[in-house]
Design a protein around this motif. Sequence first.
Motif, PDB file in Angstrom:
ATOM      1  N   HIS A  55      82.438  13.167  66.015  1.00 33.29           N
ATOM      2  CA  HIS A  55      82.576  12.141  67.043  1.00 33.29           C
ATOM      3  C   HIS A  55      82.137  12.697  68.400  1.00 33.29           C
ATOM      4  N   TYR A  56      81.050  12.152  68.931  1.00 30.84           N
ATOM      5  CA  TYR A  56      80.669  12.463  70.308  1.00 30.84           C
ATOM      6  C   TYR A  56      81.168  11.361  71.244  1.00 30.84           C
ATOM      7  N   ASN A  57      81.102  11.599  72.543  1.00 32.08           N
ATOM      8  CA  ASN A  57      81.460  10.546  73.483  1.00 32.08           C
ATOM      9  C   ASN A  57      80.379   9.476  73.508  1.00 32.08           C
ATOM     10  N   GLY A  58      80.593   8.421  74.288  1.00 35.20           N
ATOM     11  CA  GLY A  58      79.667   7.290  74.277  1.00 35.20           C
ATOM     12  C   GLY A  58      78.257   7.649  74.691  1.00 35.20           C
ATOM     13  N   LYS A  59      78.118   8.648  75.549  1.00 36.28           N
ATOM     14  CA  LYS A  59      76.789   9.058  76.023  1.00 36.28           C
ATOM     15  C   LYS A  59      76.152  10.117  75.134  1.00 36.28           C
ATOM     16  N   THR A  78      76.932  13.242  75.100  1.00 32.61           N
ATOM     17  CA  THR A  78      76.768  14.492  75.855  1.00 32.61           C
ATOM     18  C   THR A  78      77.800  15.556  75.516  1.00 32.61           C
ATOM     19  N   ALA A  79      78.879  15.161  74.868  1.00 33.64           N
ATOM     20  CA  ALA A  79      79.947  16.102  74.514  1.00 33.64           C
ATOM     21  C   ALA A  79      80.786  15.500  73.409  1.00 33.64           C
ATOM     22  N   LEU A  80      81.592  16.330  72.782  1.00 32.68           N
ATOM     23  CA  LEU A  80      82.499  15.809  71.770  1.00 32.68           C
ATOM     24  C   LEU A  80      83.486  14.836  72.397  1.00 32.68           C
ATOM     25  N   ASP A  81      83.865  13.804  71.652  1.00 33.78           N
ATOM     26  CA  ASP A  81      84.953  12.935  72.069  1.00 33.78           C
ATOM     27  C   ASP A  81      86.188  13.812  72.280  1.00 33.78           C
ATOM     28  N   THR A  82      86.865  13.632  73.405  1.00 32.02           N
ATOM     29  CA  THR A  82      87.953  14.532  73.802  1.00 32.02           C
ATOM     30  C   THR A  82      89.056  14.608  72.757  1.00 32.02           C
ATOM     31  N   ALA A  97      87.934  16.348  69.526  1.00 36.34           N
ATOM     32  CA  ALA A  97      87.873  17.805  69.692  1.00 36.34           C
ATOM     33  C   ALA A  97      89.259  18.420  69.554  1.00 36.34           C
ATOM     34  N   LYS A  98      90.281  17.727  70.061  1.00 30.86           N
ATOM     35  CA  LYS A  98      91.651  18.234  69.943  1.00 30.86           C
ATOM     36  C   LYS A  98      92.080  18.298  68.478  1.00 30.86           C
ATOM     37  N   TYR A  99      91.734  17.250  67.702  1.00 28.27           N
ATOM     38  CA  TYR A  99      92.120  17.238  66.294  1.00 28.27           C
ATOM     39  C   TYR A  99      91.478  18.395  65.545  1.00 28.27           C
ATOM     40  N   LEU A 100      90.208  18.661  65.851  1.00 28.61           N
ATOM     41  CA  LEU A 100      89.512  19.744  65.150  1.00 28.61           C
ATOM     42  C   LEU A 100      90.061  21.110  65.528  1.00 28.61           C
ATOM     43  N   ILE A 102      78.579  10.104  65.152  1.00 33.55           N
ATOM     44  CA  ILE A 102      78.773   8.825  65.824  1.00 33.55           C
ATOM     45  C   ILE A 102      78.998   9.087  67.312  1.00 33.55           C
ATOM     46  N   ARG A 103      78.948   8.000  68.084  1.00 34.23           N
ATOM     47  CA  ARG A 103      79.316   8.054  69.494  1.00 34.23           C
ATOM     48  C   ARG A 103      80.464   7.072  69.702  1.00 34.23           C
ATOM     49  N   HIS A 104      81.549   7.568  70.253  1.00 34.05           N
ATOM     50  CA  HIS A 104      82.734   6.733  70.471  1.00 34.05           C
ATOM     51  C   HIS A 104      82.827   6.433  71.967  1.00 34.05           C
TER      52      HIS A 104
END
Length: 306
Positions: free
Chosen positions: A116-120, A122-126, A129-132, A207-209
């Motif tokens: 899961h990346y963020n909507g743009k 540019t980085a992992l969905d926050t 990333a915590k779950y991983l 995906i992008r979330h």
Amino acid sequence: MENVYSIIVTYNAMPWIERCLNSIGKQSNVILIDNNSTDDTVNFVNTNFPNINLYPQKKNLGFGKANNIGITEALKLGATHVFLVNQDVYLDDNTIYKLVSFSKGNPQYGIISPIHYNGKGTALDTQFAKYLTRTNVNLKHFLEEETEESVQDVPFVNAAAWLITKACIVDVGGFDPLFFHYGEDENYCQRVLFHSFKIGVLNTAFIRHDREDRPEIKKDLFTQKYYTAFKKVLSVKYADINSEFSRKAYKKEYKKTIRDIIKSLIRFNLAGVRGFGKQLRLVKKTENKILKSRALNSTKGAHYIL
């Protein structure tokens, strides 16, 4: 992908739904359950995506129950896999194909999630990333391996993009109606693990979330959001069938709330007395629902699938 159905639950989805549906494109069939949106979501989908199986509801059923309707319809249509997608999620090319291909070769996984990346992008969905990171995975190494397929076993990943196998659904069922919105994905992961399936994150699918810019919803004391959040925490903790139900531990929930009522009385805080009184009734009511949930979910079967 004839036997793969993407299921999207929508509620006032206009800011995202066009891009979401375009990103799914030819990757799979689509079933959309609309939770009585007050914007133009239903009309927009009917007009611009006429091939989608659309099921408008007369009221907001919540995330879990609406998904259960979609899963039921997908199984009737011969689905071997369902892909649950949030309305604010956009898929990269071949995301579903990669997940399904991995699933077919690794049937021990009941749920497989992409990265899961963020909507743009540019980085992992926050939150993802915590779950991983809770799994102690070397995140940098895992992501850099994307040219070589790798899966990371996890105890939980949020349901923004889940591929679920039919075999898993037959044994585990659908989402528990104990949860209206939030907590249902945590409960489902608990049940998947209990019934001996694995949960994995695949590093070659993405995906992008699109949710990072939305403000956090405040849960002011004694508001409906407060009670919903309180019940969610209570239910996730005590409905976990991987742990024995402890009446002694649950009684502490009663005692803590009773102490809060007494403190409010001493301070002549009538609003606190009423508010914590309502919370105490919620604790009592939820206990019976949790016990029923645990009894049913401990057995194999397509529970909650209509």
